[in-house]
Scaffold this motif. Sequence first.
Motif: not given
Length: 279
Positions: A141-146, A272-274
């Motif tokens: 799972r990942y979040l983008k810069p906020e 992709s995760y990295l």
Amino acid sequence: MSGIVKRPLVSVLMPTFNRAGCVSKAIESVIAQSFRDWEFIIIDDASTDETPAILKTWRGKDQRIIYIKNKENSQPDISKILNQGLALAKGKYIARIDDDDWWRNSDKLKTQVDFLEANPDYVVCGGGMIVVDSQGLELFRYLKPESDSDIRKTALLANPFSHTTVVFLKEAAEKVGGYGDWQYAEDWDLWLKLGKIGKFYNFPEYFTTYIMSGGNKSFIYQRPHSKMILEIIKKHRFDYPRFYFGYYFNLGQYLYSFLPLILRKGLHPTLSYLKRSLF
């Protein structure tokens, strides 16, 4: 006044092609939203499987669903389908979902609409993704810069928004010409255009589940996709910082696309995760 039809606040857009096995899950996740003031425009790009029958059944269940079937397929280029949806959309805001993804949070639309209504200087907001394999098992799972400033710092390194998490202002998208004439990464170019007239935001929440498989467009057409990203980055080189870093980073991704397919398949989830974890 009688005779006036109330326009929905949000238009949800979804192109689809031959996704009979998974499209219902995407539709269910839209219908399950606590925010109800929407229309759902589904554009079937000339499917040849059971997708049309499934979509007609859903349309019969919920009159907010608008089903359009195109006579000719335009894969892999979906930019013109998305622009077709933009032209049809009646909402003030546009939300995107893909036919093999689904929204996890029933308050997703409410959260984003409330934010945009309260912050009119913002033109697009997104969120995080949970990536699963074809069996539904979580890979990462990942979040983008906020914040707006943090998003801009990496806007030429990696796509600043995950497409199926976003809600954006229709009027702003029309002002910048909608989705450009790009076969790939059409959303990345749109965000970079929107960023010149308004601000960005990503919620630190996981909004969408994304299935990573060998059938994803970005993997099947990895080489032309990577090449087109380089063109998009060059186009916006004067609008965002760290152009050379972004260009050479993505040039490496383009060169990677020349590796044998079997090797890339094995490396794809890890790389992709990295990339998504870093940017």
